[in-house]
Design a protein around this motif. Structure first.
Motif, PDB file in Angstrom:
ATOM      1  N   ASN A  32      71.520  27.364   4.508  1.00  0.00           N
ATOM      2  CA  ASN A  32      72.070  26.207   5.216  1.00  0.00           C
ATOM      3  C   ASN A  32      71.076  25.719   6.264  1.00  0.00           C
ATOM      4  O   ASN A  32      70.227  26.472   6.731  1.00  0.00           O
ATOM      5  N   THR A  33      71.231  24.465   6.633  1.00  0.00           N
ATOM      6  CA  THR A  33      70.352  23.854   7.630  1.00  0.00           C
ATOM      7  C   THR A  33      71.188  23.246   8.737  1.00  0.00           C
ATOM      8  O   THR A  33      72.178  22.565   8.466  1.00  0.00           O
ATOM      9  N   MET A  34      70.772  23.481   9.960  1.00  0.00           N
ATOM     10  CA  MET A  34      71.412  22.871  11.121  1.00  0.00           C
ATOM     11  C   MET A  34      70.377  22.000  11.823  1.00  0.00           C
ATOM     12  O   MET A  34      69.237  22.431  12.012  1.00  0.00           O
ATOM     13  N   THR A  35      70.799  20.815  12.201  1.00  0.00           N
ATOM     14  CA  THR A  35      69.849  19.827  12.697  1.00  0.00           C
ATOM     15  C   THR A  35      70.411  19.084  13.895  1.00  0.00           C
ATOM     16  O   THR A  35      71.623  18.838  13.975  1.00  0.00           O
ATOM     17  N   SER A  50      65.241  20.770  13.427  1.00  0.00           N
ATOM     18  CA  SER A  50      66.042  21.371  12.381  1.00  0.00           C
ATOM     19  C   SER A  50      65.699  22.846  12.237  1.00  0.00           C
ATOM     20  O   SER A  50      64.563  23.254  12.488  1.00  0.00           O
ATOM     21  N   ILE A  51      66.692  23.635  11.839  1.00  0.00           N
ATOM     22  CA  ILE A  51      66.472  25.051  11.602  1.00  0.00           C
ATOM     23  C   ILE A  51      67.113  25.457  10.280  1.00  0.00           C
ATOM     24  O   ILE A  51      68.249  25.065   9.986  1.00  0.00           O
ATOM     25  N   ARG A  57      63.352  29.346  10.084  1.00  0.00           N
ATOM     26  CA  ARG A  57      62.295  28.327   9.989  1.00  0.00           C
ATOM     27  C   ARG A  57      62.730  27.084  10.757  1.00  0.00           C
ATOM     28  O   ARG A  57      63.890  26.702  10.732  1.00  0.00           O
ATOM     29  N   THR A  58      61.775  26.465  11.426  1.00  0.00           N
ATOM     30  CA  THR A  58      62.080  25.294  12.241  1.00  0.00           C
ATOM     31  C   THR A  58      61.145  24.133  11.922  1.00  0.00           C
ATOM     32  O   THR A  58      60.045  24.325  11.405  1.00  0.00           O
ATOM     33  N   ASP A 107      62.051  23.551  -0.036  1.00  0.00           N
ATOM     34  CA  ASP A 107      62.493  22.163   0.110  1.00  0.00           C
ATOM     35  C   ASP A 107      63.729  22.108   0.986  1.00  0.00           C
ATOM     36  O   ASP A 107      64.783  21.630   0.572  1.00  0.00           O
ATOM     37  N   TRP A 108      63.620  22.615   2.218  1.00  0.00           N
ATOM     38  CA  TRP A 108      64.811  22.703   3.048  1.00  0.00           C
ATOM     39  C   TRP A 108      64.896  21.615   4.115  1.00  0.00           C
ATOM     40  O   TRP A 108      65.949  21.374   4.668  1.00  0.00           O
ATOM     41  N   VAL A 109      63.803  20.955   4.426  1.00  0.00           N
ATOM     42  CA  VAL A 109      63.800  19.988   5.515  1.00  0.00           C
ATOM     43  C   VAL A 109      64.486  18.687   5.093  1.00  0.00           C
ATOM     44  O   VAL A 109      64.136  18.079   4.088  1.00  0.00           O
TER      45      VAL A 109
END
Length: 129
Positions: A32-35, A50-51, A57-58, A107-109
């Motif tokens: 999951n990504t939190m932004t 974003s993390i 990773r940031t 490809d998470w960003v």
């Protein structure tokens, strides 16, 4: 359904610091990504930081790189934004967003707002000169 609750906004002088928090109502998983986004008066909402929950990773916008730090607390399902050396141009409503679709590590960003389904209510940050 994911609910996000932000806190920590306020008024600070230029050069000062604030820490924003965003608590998620569900457990966050590794992919999951939190932004954080922000929207200044009369301007469009823009990406801030974003993390990626796996490994922490940031990714940062150039405008905040070196001044802001995004971090997460897995036990609390909470993401933070530590803002240091703040500038008047940091004044905005800050929004937390969650991408729980599950992204691969290569490809998470995601920096565009329309890619996020879940949003917090926003918290006002004002930096005086």
């Amino acid at each position: 359904q994911v609910q996000l609750v932000e806190s920590g906004g306020g008024l600070v002088q230029a050069g000062g610091s604030l820490r924003l928090s965003c608590a998620a109502s569900v457990r966050l998983f590794a992919n999951n990504t939190m932004t954080w986004f922000r929207q200044a008066p009369g301007k469009e909402r823009v990406f801030v930081a974003s993390i990626y929950w796996s490994g922490g990773r940031t990714y940062y916008a150039d405008s905040v790189k070196g001044r802001f730090t995004i971090s997460g607390d897995n036990a609390k399902n909470t993401v933070y934004l530590q803002m240091n050396n703040m500038k008047p141009e940091d004044t905005a409503v800050y929004y937390c967003a969650a991408d729980v679709a599950g992204r691969p590590t290569y490809d998470w960003v995601r920096i565009r707002g329309h890619e996020y389904k879940y949003w917090g209510q926003g918290t006002q940050v004002t930096v005086s000169s």
